[in-house]
Write a protein that holds these residues in place. Structure first.
Motif, PDB file in Angstrom:
ATOM      1  N   ILE A 121       0.869  -1.177   0.000  1.00  0.00           N
ATOM      2  CA  ILE A 121       0.000   0.000   0.000  1.00  0.00           C
ATOM      3  C   ILE A 121       0.901   1.221   0.000  1.00  0.00           C
ATOM      4  N   GLU A 122       0.780   2.036  -1.046  1.00  0.00           N
ATOM      5  CA  GLU A 122       1.616   3.230  -1.202  1.00  0.00           C
ATOM      6  C   GLU A 122       0.897   4.431  -0.599  1.00  0.00           C
ATOM      7  N   LEU A 123       1.618   5.180   0.233  1.00  0.00           N
ATOM      8  CA  LEU A 123       1.073   6.355   0.908  1.00  0.00           C
ATOM      9  C   LEU A 123       1.942   7.565   0.605  1.00  0.00           C
ATOM     10  N   ALA A 124       1.335   8.739   0.614  1.00  0.00           N
ATOM     11  CA  ALA A 124       2.090   9.975   0.405  1.00  0.00           C
ATOM     12  C   ALA A 124       1.478  11.089   1.242  1.00  0.00           C
ATOM     13  N   ARG A 125       2.336  11.932   1.770  1.00  0.00           N
ATOM     14  CA  ARG A 125       1.879  13.113   2.507  1.00  0.00           C
ATOM     15  C   ARG A 125       1.803  14.265   1.515  1.00  0.00           C
ATOM     16  N   GLU A 126       0.608  14.802   1.338  1.00  0.00           N
ATOM     17  CA  GLU A 126       0.375  15.912   0.427  1.00  0.00           C
ATOM     18  C   GLU A 126      -0.174  17.094   1.216  1.00  0.00           C
ATOM     19  N   LEU A 127       0.680  18.049   1.496  1.00  0.00           N
ATOM     20  CA  LEU A 127       0.232  19.246   2.195  1.00  0.00           C
ATOM     21  C   LEU A 127      -0.518  20.142   1.226  1.00  0.00           C
ATOM     22  N   PRO A 128      -1.646  20.700   1.647  1.00  0.00           N
ATOM     23  CA  PRO A 128      -2.330  21.652   0.778  1.00  0.00           C
ATOM     24  C   PRO A 128      -1.471  22.904   0.600  1.00  0.00           C
ATOM     25  N   GLU A 129      -1.696  23.592  -0.476  1.00  0.00           N
ATOM     26  CA  GLU A 129      -0.892  24.773  -0.796  1.00  0.00           C
ATOM     27  C   GLU A 129      -0.898  25.786   0.355  1.00  0.00           C
ATOM     28  N   SER A 130      -2.023  25.916   1.051  1.00  0.00           N
ATOM     29  CA  SER A 130      -2.111  26.885   2.145  1.00  0.00           C
ATOM     30  C   SER A 130      -1.258  26.489   3.348  1.00  0.00           C
ATOM     31  N   LYS A 131      -0.888  25.217   3.480  1.00  0.00           N
ATOM     32  CA  LYS A 131      -0.092  24.749   4.610  1.00  0.00           C
ATOM     33  C   LYS A 131       1.399  24.642   4.291  1.00  0.00           C
ATOM     34  N   ARG A 132       1.758  24.762   3.026  1.00  0.00           N
ATOM     35  CA  ARG A 132       3.165  24.645   2.642  1.00  0.00           C
ATOM     36  C   ARG A 132       3.929  25.904   3.008  1.00  0.00           C
ATOM     37  N   PRO A 133       5.207  25.753   3.337  1.00  0.00           N
ATOM     38  CA  PRO A 133       6.012  26.941   3.624  1.00  0.00           C
ATOM     39  C   PRO A 133       6.128  27.799   2.362  1.00  0.00           C
ATOM     40  N   ARG A 134       6.115  29.077   2.554  1.00  0.00           N
ATOM     41  CA  ARG A 134       6.260  29.974   1.413  1.00  0.00           C
ATOM     42  C   ARG A 134       7.139  31.141   1.805  1.00  0.00           C
ATOM     43  N   LYS A 135       7.802  31.682   0.828  1.00  0.00           N
ATOM     44  CA  LYS A 135       8.677  32.826   1.072  1.00  0.00           C
ATOM     45  C   LYS A 135       7.896  34.101   0.834  1.00  0.00           C
ATOM     46  N   ILE A 136       8.126  35.058   1.701  1.00  0.00           N
ATOM     47  CA  ILE A 136       7.484  36.357   1.592  1.00  0.00           C
ATOM     48  C   ILE A 136       8.534  37.334   1.082  1.00  0.00           C
ATOM     49  N   ALA A 137       8.239  37.958  -0.014  1.00  0.00           N
ATOM     50  CA  ALA A 137       9.176  38.915  -0.584  1.00  0.00           C
ATOM     51  C   ALA A 137       9.195  40.175   0.274  1.00  0.00           C
ATOM     52  N   ILE A 138      10.400  40.647   0.522  1.00  0.00           N
ATOM     53  CA  ILE A 138      10.560  41.875   1.288  1.00  0.00           C
ATOM     54  C   ILE A 138      10.780  42.992   0.279  1.00  0.00           C
ATOM     55  N   GLY A 139       9.932  43.945   0.357  1.00  0.00           N
ATOM     56  CA  GLY A 139      10.038  45.042  -0.598  1.00  0.00           C
ATOM     57  C   GLY A 139       9.547  46.316   0.052  1.00  0.00           C
ATOM     58  N   THR A 140       9.920  47.410  -0.548  1.00  0.00           N
ATOM     59  CA  THR A 140       9.441  48.699  -0.065  1.00  0.00           C
ATOM     60  C   THR A 140       8.699  49.367  -1.203  1.00  0.00           C
ATOM     61  N   ASP A 141       7.632  49.995  -0.857  1.00  0.00           N
ATOM     62  CA  ASP A 141       6.869  50.760  -1.836  1.00  0.00           C
ATOM     63  C   ASP A 141       7.322  52.200  -1.681  1.00  0.00           C
ATOM     64  N   SER A 142       8.363  52.551  -2.424  1.00  0.00           N
ATOM     65  CA  SER A 142       8.967  53.875  -2.261  1.00  0.00           C
ATOM     66  C   SER A 142       7.999  54.988  -2.592  1.00  0.00           C
ATOM     67  N   GLY A 143       7.039  54.728  -3.466  1.00  0.00           N
ATOM     68  CA  GLY A 143       6.050  55.748  -3.802  1.00  0.00           C
ATOM     69  C   GLY A 143       5.198  56.101  -2.608  1.00  0.00           C
ATOM     70  N   THR A 144       4.820  55.121  -1.798  1.00  0.00           N
ATOM     71  CA  THR A 144       4.001  55.369  -0.613  1.00  0.00           C
ATOM     72  C   THR A 144       4.802  56.152   0.414  1.00  0.00           C
ATOM     73  N   GLU A 145       6.078  55.777   0.600  1.00  0.00           N
ATOM     74  CA  GLU A 145       6.919  56.506   1.554  1.00  0.00           C
ATOM     75  C   GLU A 145       7.084  57.952   1.124  1.00  0.00           C
ATOM     76  N   GLN A 146       7.271  58.155  -0.160  1.00  0.00           N
ATOM     77  CA  GLN A 146       7.444  59.519  -0.670  1.00  0.00           C
ATOM     78  C   GLN A 146       6.176  60.335  -0.425  1.00  0.00           C
ATOM     79  N   LYS A 147       5.003  59.757  -0.637  1.00  0.00           N
ATOM     80  CA  LYS A 147       3.750  60.471  -0.417  1.00  0.00           C
ATOM     81  C   LYS A 147       3.599  60.831   1.054  1.00  0.00           C
ATOM     82  N   LYS A 148       3.981  59.899   1.961  1.00  0.00           N
ATOM     83  CA  LYS A 148       3.871  60.198   3.383  1.00  0.00           C
ATOM     84  C   LYS A 148       4.784  61.364   3.741  1.00  0.00           C
ATOM     85  N   ILE A 149       5.973  61.317   3.201  1.00  0.00           N
ATOM     86  CA  ILE A 149       6.914  62.409   3.502  1.00  0.00           C
ATOM     87  C   ILE A 149       6.405  63.715   2.953  1.00  0.00           C
ATOM     88  N   GLU A 150       5.927  63.685   1.736  1.00  0.00           N
ATOM     89  CA  GLU A 150       5.406  64.893   1.131  1.00  0.00           C
ATOM     90  C   GLU A 150       4.194  65.405   1.895  1.00  0.00           C
TER      91      GLU A 150
END
Length: 155
Positions: A121-150
Motif C-alpha cells: 500500500i503506497e502512501l504519500a503526505r500531500e500538504l495543501p498549498e495553504s499549509k506549505r512553507p512559502r517565502k514572503i518577498a521583502i520590498g518597499t513601496d517607495s512611492g508610498t513613503e514619498q507620499k507620506k513624507i510629502e
C-alpha cells in the motif's frame, strides 16, 4: 499494564483534544500479529505498508480509508473444492483478519498492489498549498513613503 492519564492536560489546553485521543488510541492492542507487516519510508514524504497475505487473492482483500485511518480486511472465501480437501498439516494461515493503521494529517493512499503474496500500500503526505512553507518577498513601496513624507511636509 501502564496507562497514561491525560486528564490534567485537558484542563489547561484548548484544541489539543485530537492529539490526546490519538495518544489514547495508540495504547497496546490485542497481541494479534496476523498478518505480519512492514512500514517503510520510501522517500521524504512517501511511505509503504507491506503485508504478508499468502493465499489471499485481490478479491479476498478490502482496503478502506476512514477518518485518518486505513483499514485492511481479508476474508478467504471457501469454494466447494477447498472445503473437501483433507489437510494433514495446515501451516498457511488463511483466516480472516482486520488490521488498522493510523495516518497523520494529509497522508493519503496512492495505490495498492498484490505481488508474490505481499500486499503493498503506497502512501504519500500531500500538504495543501495553504499549509506549505512559502517565502514572503521583502520590498518597499517607495512611492508610498514619498507620499507620506510629502504629506508631512505640506502640513
Amino acid at each position: 499494564m501502564n496507562t497514561l492519564d491525560l486528564s490534567p492536560f485537558y484542563r489547561s489546553t484548548v484544541g489539543f483534544d485530537r492529539l490526546f485521543n490519538l495518544l489514547d488510541d495508540l495504547s497496546p492492542q490485542e497481541p494479534n500479529a496476523f498478518p505480519p507487516y512492514n512500514i517503510e519510508r520510501t522517500g521524504e514524504d512517501t511511505y509503504r505498508i507491506s503485508m504478508a497475505v499468502a493465499g489471499f487473492s485481490k478479491d479476498d482483500l478490502v482496503i478502506e480509508t476512514k477518518e485518518n485511518a486505513i483499514i485492511v480486511k481479508g476474508a478467504k472465501s471457501q469454494s466447494e473444492s477447498e472445503q473437501s480437501r483433507d489437510f494433514l498439516h495446515r501451516g498457511i494461515a488463511e483466516r480472516s483478519f482486520e488490521r488498522r493503521f493510523k495516518l497523520a494529517d494529509y497522508v493519503e493512499v496512492r495505490g495498492a498492489d498484490l505481488e508474490n503474496g505481499l500486499l503493498h500500500i503506497e502512501l504519500a503526505r500531500e500538504l495543501p498549498e495553504s499549509k506549505r512553507p512559502r517565502k514572503i518577498a521583502i520590498g518597499t513601496d517607495s512611492g508610498t513613503e514619498q507620499k507620506k513624507i510629502e504629506g508631512e511636509l505640506k502640513n
